[in-house]
Design a protein around this motif. Structure first.
Motif, PDB file in Angstrom:
ATOM      1  N   PRO A 110       0.654  -1.441  -3.002  1.00 53.33           N
ATOM      2  CA  PRO A 110       1.338  -1.000  -1.783  1.00 53.33           C
ATOM      3  C   PRO A 110       1.956  -2.145  -0.986  1.00 53.33           C
ATOM      4  O   PRO A 110       2.757  -1.920  -0.090  1.00 53.33           O
ATOM      5  N   ASN A 111       1.598  -3.388  -1.331  1.00 54.83           N
ATOM      6  CA  ASN A 111       2.196  -4.545  -0.670  1.00 54.83           C
ATOM      7  C   ASN A 111       3.461  -5.022  -1.372  1.00 54.83           C
ATOM      8  O   ASN A 111       4.234  -5.781  -0.813  1.00 54.83           O
ATOM      9  N   GLY A 112       3.662  -4.568  -2.601  1.00 55.75           N
ATOM     10  CA  GLY A 112       4.890  -4.898  -3.330  1.00 55.75           C
ATOM     11  C   GLY A 112       6.000  -3.969  -2.866  1.00 55.75           C
ATOM     12  O   GLY A 112       5.789  -2.768  -2.711  1.00 55.75           O
ATOM     13  N   GLU A 113       7.175  -4.491  -2.656  1.00 50.22           N
ATOM     14  CA  GLU A 113       8.265  -3.705  -2.055  1.00 50.22           C
ATOM     15  C   GLU A 113       8.645  -2.479  -2.883  1.00 50.22           C
ATOM     16  O   GLU A 113       8.836  -1.400  -2.340  1.00 50.22           O
TER      17      GLU A 113
ATOM     18  N   ASP B 118      -7.922   5.307   0.625  1.00 50.47           N
ATOM     19  CA  ASP B 118      -6.977   4.186   0.482  1.00 50.47           C
ATOM     20  C   ASP B 118      -5.595   4.574   0.993  1.00 50.47           C
ATOM     21  O   ASP B 118      -4.915   3.777   1.643  1.00 50.47           O
ATOM     22  N   MET B 119      -5.176   5.799   0.701  1.00 45.77           N
ATOM     23  CA  MET B 119      -3.871   6.265   1.179  1.00 45.77           C
ATOM     24  C   MET B 119      -3.843   6.340   2.704  1.00 45.77           C
ATOM     25  O   MET B 119      -2.835   6.006   3.321  1.00 45.77           O
ATOM     26  N   ILE B 120      -4.928   6.755   3.309  1.00 41.86           N
ATOM     27  CA  ILE B 120      -4.991   6.794   4.777  1.00 41.86           C
ATOM     28  C   ILE B 120      -4.815   5.392   5.338  1.00 41.86           C
ATOM     29  O   ILE B 120      -4.071   5.182   6.297  1.00 41.86           O
ATOM     30  N   SER B 121      -5.470   4.420   4.726  1.00 45.53           N
ATOM     31  CA  SER B 121      -5.306   3.027   5.167  1.00 45.53           C
ATOM     32  C   SER B 121      -3.859   2.581   5.009  1.00 45.53           C
ATOM     33  O   SER B 121      -3.303   1.926   5.893  1.00 45.53           O
ATOM     34  N   PHE B 122      -3.231   2.948   3.885  1.00 41.49           N
ATOM     35  CA  PHE B 122      -1.833   2.587   3.659  1.00 41.49           C
ATOM     36  C   PHE B 122      -0.923   3.271   4.688  1.00 41.49           C
ATOM     37  O   PHE B 122      -0.030   2.644   5.257  1.00 41.49           O
TER      38      PHE B 122
END
Length: 100
Positions: free
Chosen positions: A65-68, A90-94
């Motif tokens: 999720p940090n990769g563009e 994890d999706m909630i954090s993202f």
């Protein structure tokens, strides 16, 4: 063999429209099969009928999720299927990092 249908509640479609009108992006995170998830998403008008964009839990394992490129894929998707409970967290954090 027995088959059954569990149709979506009719009020869901109008609730989703109200969310969109308020500027809220709605996504589906489910453990269901991708085809089932997409079918329901189309029925409730979460996505248009020509949308086939579903990301599975297996695909999430290989995404950064940090990769563009991956970040854009995640941001442009409304349906996530075969997602386990840990991946939902994890999706909630993202999602908390989304810039609107």
């Amino acid at each position: 063999m027995i088959g059954f249908i569990d149709p979506p509640i009719t009020a869901v479609t109008s609730a989703l429209k109200a969310c969109r009108d308020a500027g809220i992006k709605v996504i589906m995170l489910t453990g269901d099969h991708p085809a089932t998830s997409l079918n329901i998403a189309i029925q409730i008008r979460l996505v248009p009928e020509n949308n086939r964009n579903v990301i599975t839990g297996k695909e999430l394992l290989n995404m950064d999720p940090n990769g563009e490129a991956d970040r854009q894929k995640l941001l442009n998707c409304n349906v996530f299927a075969r997602v386990n409970p840990a991946q939902k967290l994890d999706m909630i954090s993202f999602i908390k990092t989304w810039e609107i």
